[in-house]
Design a protein around this motif. Structure first.
Motif, PDB file in Angstrom:
ATOM      1  N   TRP A   1       0.836  -1.188   0.000  1.00 21.78           N
ATOM      2  CA  TRP A   1       0.000   0.000   0.000  1.00 21.78           C
ATOM      3  C   TRP A   1       0.882   1.254   0.000  1.00 21.78           C
ATOM      4  O   TRP A   1       1.911   1.294   0.674  1.00 21.78           O
ATOM      5  CB  TRP A   1      -0.899   0.023   1.240  1.00 21.78           C
ATOM      6  CG  TRP A   1      -2.008  -0.971   1.217  1.00 21.78           C
ATOM      7  CD1 TRP A   1      -1.971  -2.266   1.648  1.00 21.78           C
ATOM      8  CD2 TRP A   1      -3.334  -0.754   0.736  1.00 21.78           C
ATOM      9  NE1 TRP A   1      -3.174  -2.876   1.466  1.00 21.78           N
ATOM     10  CE2 TRP A   1      -4.048  -1.968   0.914  1.00 21.78           C
ATOM     11  CE3 TRP A   1      -3.998   0.343   0.187  1.00 21.78           C
ATOM     12  CZ2 TRP A   1      -5.380  -2.117   0.552  1.00 21.78           C
ATOM     13  CZ3 TRP A   1      -5.335   0.200  -0.168  1.00 21.78           C
ATOM     14  CH2 TRP A   1      -6.013  -1.020   0.008  1.00 21.78           C
TER      15      TRP A   1
ATOM     16  N   SER B   1       1.794   5.247   0.984  1.00 20.05           N
ATOM     17  CA  SER B   1       1.602   5.958   2.252  1.00 20.05           C
ATOM     18  C   SER B   1       1.668   7.460   2.033  1.00 20.05           C
ATOM     19  O   SER B   1       2.075   7.948   0.966  1.00 20.05           O
ATOM     20  CB  SER B   1       2.677   5.541   3.259  1.00 20.05           C
ATOM     21  OG  SER B   1       3.959   5.968   2.822  1.00 20.05           O
TER      22      SER B   1
ATOM     23  N   SER C   1     -11.027   2.794  -1.158  1.00 23.44           N
ATOM     24  CA  SER C   1      -9.968   3.277  -0.282  1.00 23.44           C
ATOM     25  C   SER C   1      -9.429   4.572  -0.872  1.00 23.44           C
ATOM     26  O   SER C   1      -9.525   4.795  -2.083  1.00 23.44           O
ATOM     27  CB  SER C   1      -8.810   2.265  -0.184  1.00 23.44           C
ATOM     28  OG  SER C   1      -9.238   1.025   0.309  1.00 23.44           O
TER      29      SER C   1
ATOM     30  N   ASP D   1     -11.383   2.876  14.529  1.00 25.53           N
ATOM     31  CA  ASP D   1     -12.000   2.522  13.251  1.00 25.53           C
ATOM     32  C   ASP D   1     -13.513   2.647  13.360  1.00 25.53           C
ATOM     33  O   ASP D   1     -14.114   2.147  14.318  1.00 25.53           O
ATOM     34  CB  ASP D   1     -11.663   1.080  12.858  1.00 25.53           C
ATOM     35  CG  ASP D   1     -10.209   0.898  12.460  1.00 25.53           C
ATOM     36  OD1 ASP D   1      -9.577   1.892  12.074  1.00 25.53           O
ATOM     37  OD2 ASP D   1      -9.724  -0.247  12.531  1.00 25.53           O
TER      38      ASP D   1
ATOM     39  N   GLU E   1     -11.797   1.154   8.028  1.00 23.12           N
ATOM     40  CA  GLU E   1     -10.489   0.940   8.644  1.00 23.12           C
ATOM     41  C   GLU E   1      -9.576   2.124   8.378  1.00 23.12           C
ATOM     42  O   GLU E   1      -9.443   2.586   7.241  1.00 23.12           O
ATOM     43  CB  GLU E   1      -9.827  -0.328   8.080  1.00 23.12           C
ATOM     44  CG  GLU E   1      -8.435  -0.588   8.648  1.00 23.12           C
ATOM     45  CD  GLU E   1      -7.687  -1.691   7.930  1.00 23.12           C
ATOM     46  OE1 GLU E   1      -6.449  -1.769   8.078  1.00 23.12           O
ATOM     47  OE2 GLU E   1      -8.328  -2.480   7.190  1.00 23.12           O
TER      48      GLU E   1
ATOM     49  N   GLN F   1      -5.951   2.671   8.252  1.00 23.31           N
ATOM     50  CA  GLN F   1      -4.733   1.868   8.245  1.00 23.31           C
ATOM     51  C   GLN F   1      -3.661   2.577   9.068  1.00 23.31           C
ATOM     52  O   GLN F   1      -3.424   3.777   8.893  1.00 23.31           O
ATOM     53  CB  GLN F   1      -4.251   1.658   6.803  1.00 23.31           C
ATOM     54  CG  GLN F   1      -3.128   0.632   6.675  1.00 23.31           C
ATOM     55  CD  GLN F   1      -2.636   0.529   5.237  1.00 23.31           C
ATOM     56  OE1 GLN F   1      -1.818   1.342   4.802  1.00 23.31           O
ATOM     57  NE2 GLN F   1      -3.137  -0.435   4.498  1.00 23.31           N
ATOM     58  N   LYS F   2      -3.011   1.819   9.966  1.00 30.36           N
ATOM     59  CA  LYS F   2      -2.005   2.402  10.848  1.00 30.36           C
ATOM     60  C   LYS F   2      -0.707   1.622  10.770  1.00 30.36           C
ATOM     61  O   LYS F   2      -0.711   0.402  10.558  1.00 30.36           O
ATOM     62  CB  LYS F   2      -2.526   2.444  12.286  1.00 30.36           C
ATOM     63  CG  LYS F   2      -3.727   3.377  12.455  1.00 30.36           C
ATOM     64  CD  LYS F   2      -4.319   3.333  13.850  1.00 30.36           C
ATOM     65  CE  LYS F   2      -5.541   4.265  13.940  1.00 30.36           C
ATOM     66  NZ  LYS F   2      -6.200   4.184  15.256  1.00 30.36           N
TER      67      LYS F   2
ATOM     68  N   THR G   1      -1.325   5.770   8.241  1.00 30.82           N
ATOM     69  CA  THR G   1      -0.435   5.730   7.066  1.00 30.82           C
ATOM     70  C   THR G   1      -0.902   6.649   5.951  1.00 30.82           C
ATOM     71  O   THR G   1      -0.160   6.909   5.008  1.00 30.82           O
ATOM     72  CB  THR G   1      -0.365   4.305   6.495  1.00 30.82           C
ATOM     73  OG1 THR G   1      -1.655   3.951   5.977  1.00 30.82           O
ATOM     74  CG2 THR G   1       0.081   3.301   7.553  1.00 30.82           C
TER      75      THR G   1
ATOM     76  N   LYS H   1     -10.021   3.222   4.505  1.00 30.35           N
ATOM     77  CA  LYS H   1     -10.827   2.247   3.786  1.00 30.35           C
ATOM     78  C   LYS H   1     -12.311   2.373   4.143  1.00 30.35           C
ATOM     79  O   LYS H   1     -12.671   2.585   5.301  1.00 30.35           O
ATOM     80  CB  LYS H   1     -10.356   0.824   4.093  1.00 30.35           C
ATOM     81  CG  LYS H   1      -8.928   0.517   3.680  1.00 30.35           C
ATOM     82  CD  LYS H   1      -8.583  -0.947   3.972  1.00 30.35           C
ATOM     83  CE  LYS H   1      -7.165  -1.296   3.566  1.00 30.35           C
ATOM     84  NZ  LYS H   1      -6.852  -2.726   3.783  1.00 30.35           N
TER      85      LYS H   1
END
Length: 562
Positions: free
Chosen positions: A144, A146, A168, A187, A192, A194-195, A203, A207
């Motif tokens: 993914w 960032s 996303s 969340d 979500e 993302q971390k 990050t 999502k």
């Protein structure tokens, strides 16, 4: 007596001229290879059109009788393939933004930084930079992206870049800070943040419902209202131009769009594509009552701007790893995807909206998401009775074997987008394994179980070009070509079938198969002429096929010869 004979003679002449005029066509297409999609008359040579409708289909000799040299325009197809206009059954048809940072097919994350910098350099401080269509599965690392990719070039501009599936987004630190999203932000349900596994800081990837955490008021563009209005209008014109150049004569928009804007385009003579516009699925009866009023204002009997279906999401996407599955993902055993709501809440919305007689379309990707969707439609029949609802399963992407017959049994239309298959097949088996892939994009299995499919693109998730969809349907191969028979080749379609589902199948899904989707007398004259014979060309030439003429409602709206 002479006066009487003269009067009768004059009357006869007037009637003769009147009959000739009434039988004359406004437009004829001659010397073509006409694939009518009409089982009663599958192939022809020529078509006669008067006003918005087809008045005759047959041989060139027969159709020449409809030519009046004073009023009839003639197109000599010269052996080219003539088809019904393409009807995109699932398209996010919105104004095109000339400043959009296009990232489709990018395979180097560094290119994202470069393209964002170009747009930031042209933007005012604080002005929102939008873009997208990136796919991390195309990166060599398949990791993914960032926020660091963006922060280095956008310290004073908010940046929001959507993943290709729209499920996303990648945002920069500016957006995270403006939206108050930190390592301590939980969340949301169905989403979500993302971390980083070490620092626990976001990050930049959000999502599903986590995208709703973006505070748009804090990151809005700094353009004036007039600038926004002018840009939006030009965006609509660009979108319509793209559609007609690709032979797309009808679009069905899931969710919402601007009815009034399309009315203005129609009133100005600029609407060159028929459109269905829906709304979001809800169980709120007051909102459903408003939808009924809207459907009466834009009724199914109209041929141009119509109220469509109510759209809901039951899950996410396979690319984002959020499609709702019965079993965990092979490449992420801790997850089985995300449900956008509880099943009970979802079922209640479906049953309530169905009771109001409204058509429903549900975004369903995972095998559990598809199962839940069929269960809810089945419950609606049980409680409200069976009717010709033509409810739709939007995508029908991964289906367990026991659910294939249920689509036809329940009268649910699989509304599918063939190019998703050739875009996603690169990572599908990694996500869910070989066995579950047997139910992915399973067009043949659905047809064999009695379903009538409706085809589209999911544009702007995928390109709008119907040729890419036809290629995907008949080959199941990568766009650049590949050896072998394609991915799960037992699911491939013939070209005639693919065209059928892109025309009459899509018309059926919107209750217009009685007047659209075929080249038949009495049907709307929505027709395309292409430069290659799609029925016979090698598969590597399908996507290079171009549209030479697009005709909508009897009017030539695009010609490559002009």
């Amino acid at each position: 007596m002479k006066n009487l004979l003269a009067l009768l003679s004059m009357t006869f002449m007037i009637l003769s001229v009147s009959c000739t005029s009434n039988d004359s066509a406004d437009l004829v297409i001659l010397n073509g290879k006409v694939l009518t999609v009409d089982k009663e008359n599958p192939m022809a040579e020529a078509v006669a059109i008067k006003g918005e409708e087809i008045i005759a289909v047959g041989s060139t000799k027969k159709i020449k009788a409809y030519i009046n040299e004073n009023i009839t325009k003639t197109i000599d197809a010269n052996g080219r393939l003539v088809l019904p206009g393409f009807n995109d059954a699932h398209v996010h048809f919105r104004p095109l933004d000339p400043d959009y940072v296009e990232l489709r097919y990018v395979n180097d994350p560094g290119v994202i930084t470069q393209r964002v910098k170009v747009q930031v350099d042209k933007s005012k401080p604080g002005e929102l930079v939008r873009g997208g269509h990136w796919d991390h599965e195309l990166f060599s690392t398949r990791e993914w992206p960032s926020k660091e990719l963006l922060d280095v070039v956008s310290p004073r501009n908010p940046v929001i870049l959507s993943r290709v599936d729209g499920h996303s987004v990648l945002v920069n630190s500016y957006v995270l800070k403006a939206s108050g999203i930190t390592e301590n932000t939980p969340d949301p349900f169905g989403g979500e943040i993302q971390k980083d596994p070490v620092t626990k800081k976001p990050t930049g990837i959000l999502k599903e419902t986590a995208m709703d955490l973006i505070k748009t008021g804090a990151v809005e563009t700094v353009r004036t209202a007039k600038e926004i209005e002018e840009k939006t209008w030009q965006g609509y014109l660009l979108a319509l131009k793209e559609a007609r150049e690709l032979g797309v004569t009808s679009v069905q928009v899931p969710g919402s769009a601007d009815f009034e804007m399309y009315e203005k385009l129609q009133n100005d003579g600029l609407l060159t594509c028929r459109i269905d516009i829906g709304k979001s699925l809800t169980g709120d009866t007051s909102l459903l009552a408003e939808y009924i009023k809207l459907s009466e204002k834009y009724p199914k009997t109209d041929n141009w701007i119509r109220f469509g279906y109510l759209k809901s999401f039951i899950d996410g996407s396979m690319g984002s790893g959020t499609a709702l599955m019965f079993e965990p993902y092979n490449d992420n055993p801790e997850s089985s995807g995300l449900a956008m709501m509880t099943y009970e809440e979802f079922e209640n919305m479906v049953v309530t909206a169905d009771k109001y007689g409204l058509q429903i379309g549900v975004h369903a990707i995972g095998d559990k998401g598809n199962n839940w969707t069929l269960n809810a439609f089945e419950k609606a029949i049980e409680l409200n009775g069976r009717r010709d609802s033509r409810h739709r399963n939007e995508h029908s992407q991964t289906v367990q074997q026991s659910d294939f017959p249920r689509f036809a049994q329940l009268g649910v239309i699989p509304s599918m987008q063939p190019t998703h298959c050739i875009s996603d097949k690169n990572f599908y088996e990694k996500r869910v394994g070989f066995e579950r892939c047997k139910g992915a994009y399973a067009w043949r299995s659905l047809i064999d179980a009695g379903s009538l499919l409706a085809f589209g693109t999911d544009y702007q998730v995928e390109p709008l070009n119907p040729m890419e969809g036809l290629y995907a349907a008949v080959t199941r191969k990568a766009r650049g070509g590949e050896e072998g028979d394609g991915w799960f080749p037992e699911q491939k379609l013939t070209m005639e079938e693919a065209i059928y589902f892109y025309t009459l199948g899509s018309a059926y899904a919107q209750f217009m198969d009685d007047r659209k989707g075929m080249i038949r007398k009495g049907y709307l004259a929505d027709i395309v002429i292409v430069d290659k014979d799609l029925l016979t060309v090698p598969e590597n030439q399908i996507m290079s096929t171009r549209v030479d003429f697009t005709i909508v409602g009897g009017r030539i709206v695009y010609s490559s010869e002009e």
